[in-house]
Design an enzyme around this catalytic site. Structure first.
Site, PDB file in Angstrom:
ATOM      1  N   GLY A   5      -0.319   8.875   0.061  1.00  0.00           N
ATOM      2  CA  GLY A   5      -0.144  10.119  -0.680  1.00  0.00           C
ATOM      3  C   GLY A   5       1.237  10.720  -0.560  1.00  0.00           C
ATOM      4  O   GLY A   5       1.764  11.303  -1.500  1.00  0.00           O
TER       5      GLY A   5
ATOM      6  N   LYS B 297       0.844  -1.190   0.000  1.00  0.00           N
ATOM      7  CA  LYS B 297       0.000   0.000   0.000  1.00  0.00           C
ATOM      8  C   LYS B 297       0.886   1.250   0.000  1.00  0.00           C
ATOM      9  O   LYS B 297       1.772   1.404   0.838  1.00  0.00           O
ATOM     10  CB  LYS B 297      -0.924   0.002   1.220  1.00  0.00           C
ATOM     11  CG  LYS B 297      -1.829   1.241   1.309  1.00  0.00           C
ATOM     12  CD  LYS B 297      -1.267   2.282   2.242  1.00  0.00           C
ATOM     13  CE  LYS B 297      -2.107   3.547   2.282  1.00  0.00           C
ATOM     14  NZ  LYS B 297      -1.579   4.535   3.256  1.00  0.00           N
TER      15      LYS B 297
ATOM     16  N   GLY C 150      -4.134  11.277  -1.202  1.00  0.00           N
ATOM     17  CA  GLY C 150      -4.837  12.370  -0.538  1.00  0.00           C
ATOM     18  C   GLY C 150      -4.330  13.751  -0.897  1.00  0.00           C
ATOM     19  O   GLY C 150      -5.115  14.697  -1.018  1.00  0.00           O
TER      20      GLY C 150
ATOM     21  N   ASP D  96      -5.801   2.359   3.387  1.00  0.00           N
ATOM     22  CA  ASP D  96      -5.367   1.239   4.233  1.00  0.00           C
ATOM     23  C   ASP D  96      -6.428   0.143   4.244  1.00  0.00           C
ATOM     24  O   ASP D  96      -6.121  -1.044   4.103  1.00  0.00           O
ATOM     25  CB  ASP D  96      -5.107   1.709   5.667  1.00  0.00           C
ATOM     26  CG  ASP D  96      -3.790   2.449   5.814  1.00  0.00           C
ATOM     27  OD1 ASP D  96      -3.013   2.495   4.834  1.00  0.00           O
ATOM     28  OD2 ASP D  96      -3.514   2.974   6.908  1.00  0.00           O
TER      29      ASP D  96
ATOM     30  N   LYS E 180      -1.913   4.774  14.884  1.00  0.00           N
ATOM     31  CA  LYS E 180      -1.286   3.963  13.829  1.00  0.00           C
ATOM     32  C   LYS E 180      -1.166   2.502  14.267  1.00  0.00           C
ATOM     33  O   LYS E 180      -1.447   1.585  13.497  1.00  0.00           O
ATOM     34  CB  LYS E 180       0.105   4.516  13.498  1.00  0.00           C
ATOM     35  CG  LYS E 180       0.122   5.823  12.738  1.00  0.00           C
ATOM     36  CD  LYS E 180       1.555   6.276  12.486  1.00  0.00           C
ATOM     37  CE  LYS E 180       1.614   7.612  11.781  1.00  0.00           C
ATOM     38  NZ  LYS E 180       1.188   7.537  10.384  1.00  0.00           N
TER      39      LYS E 180
END
Length: 263
Positions: free
Chosen positions: A14, A11, A46, A163, A218
């Site tokens: 941005g 993944k 993003g 995510d 996170k």
């Protein structure tokens, strides 16, 4: 993580997309490593959306970290993510001799997407779907580059958290998952990298204030992803893309998060 020819989902966020030098190194590494193991890229973007919304004089509102997406904005957001960001990454791949296929979560029914919360507008929740088409792309020797734009069963475009999209894609493919982040992983009280974390250890480190502030979010999100996927996932730093080859080969370069059922 599996050391074999099973796919690995990476993944990209941005922040990675805004660093041409990092993308250059990243795709060079993927070009070499994908010969040993198929790579599937899932991405957001993003910062591109933020820039576009500013140019169009649309306000940006977020709730719990998710962008509120009114129906009139989703065509533009789709264009930024499934269009500009996706083709930018596909172009980087092509520069390094990678046959890349740009896709979204809706292609071939890869992920099932439904409205997450009506208050958020066109924001979707993704779950595993049919990986037949993506597997065919991989079997053809190409690298899927998948944006986090999804489609509902009614054909409505949805903006999905990248995510969450990556977890759903990994589950569809029964693949390992790597979340490239702006941090190399979780650090202990001596500022050394913690190689492995499960929920119990993480909560102890949070209670003792070793893990603090934004890192708490996170860590819990990564553990949720591991639990949802049912296998360990890795969080590693995007600023050191040259290490990605070791990760694709099955080595631990960041922090590995284990689900409740796995040690």
């Amino acid at each position: 993580m599996t050391q074999c020819s099973d796919p690995i989902v990476i993944k990209l966020g941005g922040a990675v997309l805004s660093s041409p030098e990092t993308l250059e190194k990243l795709f060079h590494t993927i070009a070499v490593s994908r010969q040993k193991r198929p790579v599937v890229i899932v991405h957001g973007g993003g910062y591109l959306v933020d820039e576009l919304m500013k140019k169009l004089s649309f306000g940006t509102v977020k709730k719990n970290g998710l962008r509120v997406t009114p129906a009139e904005q989703i065509p533009f957001i789709t264009g930024a993510l499934a269009g500009t960001a996706n083709k930018m990454l596909q172009g980087q791949a092509m520069k390094h001799g990678i046959h890349a296929v740009g896709m979204c979560l809706g292609d071939g029914g890869l992920c099932q997407v439904e409205v997450l919360d009506p208050a958020l507008g066109a924001v979707g929740r993704a779950s595993a779907g049919d990986a037949t088409v993506v597997n065919a792309v991989i079997q053809a020797g190409a690298t899927p580059v998948i944006s986090s734009i999804g489609l509902t069963a009614q054909g409505e475009m949805m903006n999905v958290n990248a995510d969450d999209a990556a977890v759903a894609v990994a589950k569809s493919l029964d693949a390992d998952l790597v979340l490239l982040s702006d941090v190399n992983g979780v650090l202990d009280e001596n500022k050394s990298l913690i190689k492995a974390l499960d929920s119990e250890t993480a909560e102890q480190l949070i209670a003792s204030e070793v893990i603090t502030d934004g890192m708490i979010v996170k860590v819990r999100a990564a553990l949720d992803a591991a639990n949802d996927l049912g296998r360990a996932i890795e969080v590693a730093g995007w600023r050191t893309p040259e290490k990605l080859a070791d990760l694709i080969a099955g080595e631990n370069i960041g922090t590995r998060f284990y689900p409740r059922t796995e040690k």
